[in-house]
Design an enzyme around this catalytic site. Structure first.
Site, PDB file in Angstrom:
ATOM      1  CD  GLU A   1     -82.059  28.263  54.212  1.00  0.00           C
ATOM      2  OE1 GLU A   1     -82.252  27.898  54.886  1.00  0.00           O
ATOM      3  OE2 GLU A   1     -82.370  28.009  52.883  1.00  0.00           O
TER       4      GLU A   1
ATOM      5  CE  LYS B   1     -84.253  19.032  47.727  1.00  0.00           C
ATOM      6  NZ  LYS B   1     -83.905  19.968  48.542  1.00  0.00           N
TER       7      LYS B   1
HETATM    8  N1  PSU Z   1     -86.372  23.317  50.949  1.00  0.00           N
HETATM    9  C1  PSU Z   1     -85.007  22.685  50.451  1.00  0.00           C
HETATM   10  N2  PSU Z   1     -83.693  22.822  51.300  1.00  0.00           N
HETATM   11  C2  PSU Z   1     -83.841  23.375  52.504  1.00  0.00           C
HETATM   12  C3  PSU Z   1     -85.157  23.812  52.921  1.00  0.00           C
HETATM   13  C4  PSU Z   1     -86.368  23.430  52.037  1.00  0.00           C
HETATM   14  O1  PSU Z   1     -84.867  22.187  49.222  1.00  0.00           O
HETATM   15  O2  PSU Z   1     -82.896  23.330  52.932  1.00  0.00           O
HETATM   16  C5  PSU Z   1     -85.342  24.465  54.332  1.00  0.00           C
HETATM   17  C6  PSU Z   1     -85.314  26.039  54.243  1.00  0.00           C
HETATM   18  O3  PSU Z   1     -84.674  26.595  55.281  1.00  0.00           O
HETATM   19  C7  PSU Z   1     -86.854  26.281  54.218  1.00  0.00           C
HETATM   20  C8  PSU Z   1     -87.244  25.351  55.046  1.00  0.00           C
HETATM   21  O4  PSU Z   1     -86.993  27.657  54.497  1.00  0.00           O
HETATM   22  O5  PSU Z   1     -86.571  24.021  54.905  1.00  0.00           O
HETATM   23  C9  PSU Z   1     -88.652  25.205  55.194  1.00  0.00           C
HETATM   24  O6  PSU Z   1     -89.387  24.314  56.163  1.00  0.00           O
HETATM   25  P1  PSU Z   1     -90.716  24.376  56.439  1.00  0.00           P
HETATM   26  O7  PSU Z   1     -91.299  23.540  55.194  1.00  0.00           O
HETATM   27  O8  PSU Z   1     -90.912  23.576  57.438  1.00  0.00           O
HETATM   28  O9  PSU Z   1     -91.303  25.707  56.587  1.00  0.00           O
END
Ligand code: PSU
Ligand code: MN
Length: 300
Positions: free
Chosen positions: A25, A159
């Site tokens: 990603e 996390k």
């Molecule tokens: N959690 C992490 N590192 C990240 C992300 C999440 O520890 O880089 C990023 C990933 O791309 C994940 C996104 O898909 O954040 C999720 O965002 P949201 O909670 O807005 O869906």
């Protein structure tokens, strides 16, 4: 559909030769790590995937195309750009039509990988159900994507900025298998353990590949989470990281952060509050995931 896809020369060649491809990603590059560590890590992760016999495809939105694989210059430019849009499922059509740069989240990367017929994807951590979601309704689109798109996500769990228990419940409702790679419990990204058991423990890449094959042979729509704990020597102290996360959550609330900004805000705060120690852990776990992801792809 094909007119939106643009495969790098390396990925194109891999496809022609029937070599395994592993998706990566780009939100982790634009929003998950600072420059230049982001670009350096992305390159090293790609090399690990090659070393283990697969071909890396970093996915991003550029010039009205879904890029499946970035060349060296594209990766450098992307990692060094300010204000790249975070792109999840809902954002893809707009960013493509307006030819803006987009950094694909887990959800969007899964969509693009499936379009390119790539079914193994390596990242750091997935999004999930946020703490307090019972009132904020903040649930990552990553979970819904895992429910319907046929791509396995190799990660270090999630996390604990999230509510890991509710995240597991959501995945259970949607029928998404959460596999522990050589672990009985869900890893919590910076630490190897959490209080939540995984659904299945598998100890080698071959059995993971066999499980995924069975799922998709049976047309059981959706992905899987392959949770691979951070290497012991890089794991952080549970109490330290949990205090940092609490501070980050309080600051997010005090600053009224909402919507798609929540996760990037928390990630940046955690990095800032640990003086880069968490960045080191983050880099180590992604590299470890790359090794396991490549091995699974080779076994598919
Ligand atoms: N959690 C992490 N590192 C990240 C992300 C999440 O520890 O880089 C990023 C990933 O791309 C994940 C996104 O898909 O954040 C999720 O965002 P949201 O909670 O807005 O869906
Ligand atoms: Mn959200």
């Amino acid at each position: 559909m094909k007119e939106y896809l643009s495969l790098s020369a390396e990925v194109q060649r891999a496809k022609e030769q029937g070599k395994p491809v592993v998706a990566l990603e780009s939100t982790i590059i634009s929003h998950g790590m600072p420059y230049p560590q982001n670009v350096q890590t992305a390159r090293e992760v790609e090399q690990i995937i090659r070393d283990y016999g697969a071909v890396p495809a970093t996915i991003a939105i550029l010039d009205g195309k879904i890029k499946i694989g970035l060349d060296d210059q594209e990766l450098e430019d992307f990692g060094n750009s300010e204000g790249v849009a975070k792109a999840s499922r809902r954002d893809l059509p707009y960013l493509l039509a307006t030819k803006q740069k987009g950094a694909t989240t887990v959800a969007a990367t899964m969509i693009c990988a499936e379009l390119a017929e790539v079914n193994i994807f390596v990242t750091g951590g997935i999004g999930g159900v946020h703490r307090g979601a019972e009132t904020s309704m903040d649930i990552s689109a990553d979970l819904e994507e895992l429910a319907k798109t046929n791509v396995a996500v190799v990660c270090a769990g999630a996390k604990s900025i999230l509510d890991l228990g509710l995240t597991m419940e959501y995945l259970e409702t949607k029928g998404v298998p959460v596999v522990g790679y050589q672990t009985d419990v869900l890893p919590a990204f910076f630490t190897r353990t959490s209080e939540f058991p995984v659904n299945f423990r598998l100890d080698d890449a071959e059995t993971v590949a066999g499980t995924l094959r069975a799922k998709w042979d049976l047309k059981l729509q959706g992905g899987a989470v392959i949770a691979n704990p951070i290497p012991e020597e890089y794991a952080m102290n549970e109490a330290d990281i949990s205090a940092v996360i609490d501070t980050a959550l309080n600051e997010a609330e005090a600053n009224n952060i909402s919507g798609k900004e929540v996760t990037p805000f928390l990630l940046a705060k955690v990095t800032e509050l640990t003086d880069g120690k968490s960045l080191e852990a983050n880099i180590a776990l992604v590299k470890h995931n790359a090794k396991i992801g490549a091995q699974i792809a080779v076994n598919m």
